[in-house]
Design an enzyme around this catalytic site. Structure first.
Site, PDB file in Angstrom:
ATOM      1  CB  THR A 187       6.849  -3.568 -14.695  1.00  0.00           C
ATOM      2  OG1 THR A 187       5.609  -3.942 -15.299  1.00  0.00           O
ATOM      3  CG2 THR A 187       6.557  -2.959 -13.341  1.00  0.00           C
TER       4      THR A 187
ATOM      5  CB  SER B 257      13.291  -9.485 -11.429  1.00  0.00           C
ATOM      6  OG  SER B 257      12.888  -9.370 -10.100  1.00  0.00           O
ATOM      7  CG  HIS B 258       9.900 -12.246 -10.341  1.00  0.00           C
ATOM      8  ND1 HIS B 258      10.068 -10.920 -10.649  1.00  0.00           N
ATOM      9  CD2 HIS B 258       8.794 -12.648 -10.982  1.00  0.00           C
ATOM     10  CE1 HIS B 258       9.091 -10.541 -11.438  1.00  0.00           C
ATOM     11  NE2 HIS B 258       8.297 -11.568 -11.661  1.00  0.00           N
TER      12      HIS B 258
ATOM     13  CE  LYS C 147      16.927  -4.213 -12.271  1.00  0.00           C
ATOM     14  NZ  LYS C 147      16.021  -4.335 -11.144  1.00  0.00           N
TER      15      LYS C 147
ATOM     16  CG  ASP D 141      13.912 -11.097  -6.398  1.00  0.00           C
ATOM     17  OD1 ASP D 141      14.784 -10.681  -5.618  1.00  0.00           O
ATOM     18  OD2 ASP D 141      13.484 -10.418  -7.350  1.00  0.00           O
TER      19      ASP D 141
ATOM     20  CG  ASP E  18      16.650  -8.537  -9.138  1.00  0.00           C
ATOM     21  OD1 ASP E  18      15.738  -9.188  -8.590  1.00  0.00           O
ATOM     22  OD2 ASP E  18      16.472  -7.391  -9.595  1.00  0.00           O
TER      23      ASP E  18
ATOM     24  CG  ASP F 267      14.428  -6.458  -6.769  1.00  0.00           C
ATOM     25  OD1 ASP F 267      14.063  -7.646  -6.771  1.00  0.00           O
ATOM     26  OD2 ASP F 267      14.315  -5.697  -7.760  1.00  0.00           O
ATOM     27  NE  ARG F 268       9.560  -9.372  -7.484  1.00  0.00           N
ATOM     28  CZ  ARG F 268       8.460  -9.683  -8.133  1.00  0.00           C
ATOM     29  NH1 ARG F 268       7.737 -10.723  -7.763  1.00  0.00           N
ATOM     30  NH2 ARG F 268       8.064  -8.976  -9.175  1.00  0.00           N
TER      31      ARG F 268
ATOM     32  CD  GLU G  99       6.041  -2.126  -6.394  1.00  0.00           C
ATOM     33  OE1 GLU G  99       5.266  -1.882  -7.332  1.00  0.00           O
ATOM     34  OE2 GLU G  99       7.189  -2.521  -6.556  1.00  0.00           O
ATOM     35  CD  GLU G 100       1.159  -6.677  -5.877  1.00  0.00           C
ATOM     36  OE1 GLU G 100       1.181  -7.903  -5.735  1.00  0.00           O
ATOM     37  OE2 GLU G 100       1.654  -6.079  -6.841  1.00  0.00           O
ATOM     38  CB  SER G 101       4.935  -7.392  -6.662  1.00  0.00           C
ATOM     39  OG  SER G 101       5.546  -6.118  -6.584  1.00  0.00           O
TER      40      SER G 101
ATOM     41  CE  LYS H  38      10.798  -5.443  -6.386  1.00  0.00           C
ATOM     42  NZ  LYS H  38      10.979  -4.809  -7.696  1.00  0.00           N
TER      43      LYS H  38
HETATM   44  C1  G16 Z   1       9.039  -5.393 -10.912  1.00  0.00           C
HETATM   45  C2  G16 Z   1       8.907  -3.983 -10.461  1.00  0.00           C
HETATM   46  C3  G16 Z   1       7.922  -3.891  -9.334  1.00  0.00           C
HETATM   47  C4  G16 Z   1       6.592  -4.485  -9.734  1.00  0.00           C
HETATM   48  C5  G16 Z   1       6.810  -5.908 -10.199  1.00  0.00           C
HETATM   49  C6  G16 Z   1       5.566  -6.582 -10.740  1.00  0.00           C
HETATM   50  O1  G16 Z   1       9.612  -6.151  -9.897  1.00  0.00           O
HETATM   51  O2  G16 Z   1      10.143  -3.469 -10.056  1.00  0.00           O
HETATM   52  O3  G16 Z   1       7.799  -2.554  -8.980  1.00  0.00           O
HETATM   53  O4  G16 Z   1       5.694  -4.462  -8.682  1.00  0.00           O
HETATM   54  O5  G16 Z   1       7.771  -5.925 -11.232  1.00  0.00           O
HETATM   55  O6  G16 Z   1       5.202  -5.992 -11.922  1.00  0.00           O
HETATM   56  P1  G16 Z   1       4.101  -6.617 -12.867  1.00  0.00           P
HETATM   57  O7  G16 Z   1       2.876  -6.772 -12.016  1.00  0.00           O
HETATM   58  O8  G16 Z   1       3.959  -5.618 -13.964  1.00  0.00           O
HETATM   59  O9  G16 Z   1       4.598  -7.971 -13.326  1.00  0.00           O
HETATM   60  P2  G16 Z   1      10.873  -7.055 -10.176  1.00  0.00           P
HETATM   61  O10 G16 Z   1      11.224  -7.667  -8.863  1.00  0.00           O
HETATM   62  O11 G16 Z   1      10.393  -8.046 -11.208  1.00  0.00           O
HETATM   63  O12 G16 Z   1      11.897  -6.126 -10.730  1.00  0.00           O
END
Ligand code: G16
Length: 543
Positions: free
Chosen positions: A18, A113-114, A126, A277, A279, A281-282, A363-365, A376
């Site tokens: 993703t 990320s998280h 990335k 989080d 990095d 972005d969340r 996004e919901e995430s 983000k």
């Molecule tokens: C990444 C993507 C987001 C996505 C999230 C969850 O976030 O940048 O757009 O919503 O993963 O993805 P999944 O449901 O496939 O685990 P981040 O913050 O991990 O880069």
């Protein structure tokens, strides 16, 4: 000093998910692993010769070493210049901003990320494009193709560059500009938000707690919230980025940011709480005693963005990922602007932002952002909330109550079932997909199924099509179940179950979301037979 060409062999599994390539740290530290993938990135974008890149990461274990290797590979591949955050630190949104500000040919961000960091935890790489956004699928697929054919990579044998010293050095003829990690980003935030109004609010006694979770946002939040906006010293907690995030799981949700949740529901709760989080972005936003779901947060930000100077002219449109609740769509309708629905992954917002068709995305995430960068942006969302609170002079609870009264409430929750056996997860998804033709008209948990499909997206800007983006079951009463497998995990499969039900009001707007969603949850388990396939009846994480 020479550019060496090192013979190598393809390594399995270098397929970006993703958001970039994420693996266990020891995997990334294995012989040629990082080098193979970075060479595949350069090859996928037509080489690095004469190009300028941005480089930085979230400071997790292996960040510094990886940065030195990538610098030598950029030099070995003939890049002209790399702009690096001091000590190789850059939050993802700050990196996106630097790519755009300096009109570079893209950037490499080191982050999972998280996901937790450390010698036995996760690492990731990335690539972001010249627009500052994550590489789109066509480019990540090209990276993967190169990774399976790779026979050599190029790397300079020059010594390490001192990344602690701000200024320009050279590495085998390539310029390495080390920049302050925070300054340009902080200036961008100051250009978007009403800093004087927020400063006045803090001066009048407004109290906040920002949990940086020992990850990259600490220095950014301290500079902006405490130094520039006058929040009380100590407002930012866990503010020093650590290689293992101090053992924290830097995922800003009620489960992992439990210290913040405890504070915000305790007797001495401040007015406003937020977390970010690994990095940066969340974001998670919490009022006193009140958790705001990311989908609701996006809707409130869209409805009130005009209160911030950077968005005073209004929004061109909004976009959300498909599993995100439709709360923001209701705001868009009221504002008379377009609302777009994209697959999960920030990369799918890029074209809409570039074309000026969407201003705000979410996004919901726990991701929210705008066209100020192409990622983000956690701190950005927190600052927009602060701007709104300063201008509306209401509490988070009052703002939420008014919002639901006006638009109705999309009750929403996500249930995660983590580290389940990949084959079992895939069989369950396949079986559910196969059942779709038989579902319309069926009654489950007292609700009639109206439609069921596998979400497919046609990009309205470039016409590219992305299929297989999540299974949807839509009910006649407007409720919805979405199921997909995560693309960011590094262990087994993670099932994400997204649940939604709309309550128009005026009654029934203040239920507990899990209670409000009980029939939808029951229907999801009955239809997908989650327990039969995975052995799990309860989720590991609920957001
Ligand atoms: C990444 C993507 C987001 C996505 C999230 C969850 O976030 O940048 O757009 O919503 O993963 O993805 P999944 O449901 O496939 O685990 P981040 O913050 O991990 O880069």
């Amino acid at each position: 000093m020479t550019a060496l060409t090192i013979a190598t062999r393809p390594i399995d599994g270098q397929k970006p998910g993703t958001s970039g390539l994420r693996k266990k740290t020891p995997v990334f530290m294995g012989a040629h692993y990082l080098e193979n993938f970075v060479q595949s990135i350069f090859d996928a974008i037509g080489g690095a010769e004469g190009k300028t890149f941005v480089l930085g990461g979230d400071g997790r274990y292996f960040n510094g070493r990886a940065a030195q290797i990538i610098l030598r590979m950029a030099a070995g591949n003939g890049a002209a210049k790399v702009i690096v955050g001091q000590n190789a630190i850059l939050s993802t949104p700050a990196a996106s901003h630097l790519i755009r500000l300096n009109k570079t040919d893209g950037g490499i961000i080191l982050s999972a990320s998280h996901n937790p960091g450390g010698p036995e935890a996760d690492f990731g790489v990335k690539f972001n494009m010249p627009n500052g956004g994550p590489a789109p699928e066509a480019v990540t697929e090209a990276m993967f193709r190169h990774s399976v054919d790779i026979t050599r990579y190029r790397i300079s044998d020059a010594p390490d560059v001192d990344l602690a010293r701000i200024g320009t050095a050279t590495l085998d003829g390539m310029a390495v500009e080390v920049v302050d990690s925070v300054a340009d980003y902080a200036a961008l935030m100051e250009s978007l938000f009403d800093f004087p109004a927020i400063r006045d609010m803090f001066a009048a006694g407004f109290r906040m707690r920002f949990d940086a979770m020992c990850a990259v946002t600490g220095p950014y939040a301290r500079e902006i919230l405490e130094n520039r906006l006058g929040a009380a010293p100590g407002t930012v907690v866990h503010a020093t980025p650590l290689p293992d995030f101090g053992g924290m799981h830097p995922d800003p949700n009620p489960t992992w940011a439990h210290e913040l949740m405890a504070e915000m529901t305790g007797p001495e709760a401040p007015d406003f709480g937020a977390a970010s989080d690994g990095d940066g972005d969340r974001n998670m936003v919490v009022g006193r005693g009140l958790y705001v779901s990311p989908s609701d947060s996006l809707a409130v930000l869209a409805a009130n963005a005009h209160l911030a100077p950077g968005y005073a002219r209004g929004l061109a449109g909004v976009a959300r990922s498909m599993p995100t609740s439709a709360a923001v769509d209701r705001v868009a309708r009221a504002l008379g602007i377009d609302a777009y629905e994209t697959p999960t992954g920030w990369k799918f917002f890029g074209n809409l932002l570039d074309a000026g068709r969407a201003t705000l995305c979410g996004e919901e995430s726990f991701g929210t952002g705008s066209d100020h960068v192409r990622e983000k942006d956690g701190l950005w969302a927190v600052l927009l909330w602060l701007n709104i609170l300063a201008r509306r002079r209401q509490s988070v609870a009052e703002i939420m109550a008014e919002h639901f009264a006006r638009f109705g409430r999309n009750y929403y929750s996500r249930h995660d079932f983590e580290a389940i056996e990949t084959a079992a997860a895939e069989t369950m998804m396949a079986a559910l997909r196969m059942s779709f033709p038989r579902l319309p008209g069926r009654i489950v948990a007292g609700m009639e199924i109206a439609a069921a499909d596998d979400f497919s997206f046609t990009d309205p800007v470039d016409g590219s099509v992305s299929r297989g983006q999540g299974l949807r079951i839509l009910f006649a009463n407007g409720a919805r179940i979405v199921m997909r497998l995560s693309g960011t995990g590094t262990e087994g499969a993670t099932l994400r179950l997204y649940l939604e039900r709309y309550a128009p009001g005026p009654e029934g707007l203040d239920l507990d979301p899990q209670q409000a969603l009980a029939p939808v949850i029951q229907a999801a388990h009955a239809l997908a037979r989650i327990e039969a396939y995975t052995g799990r009846s309860t989720p590991d994480v609920i957001t």
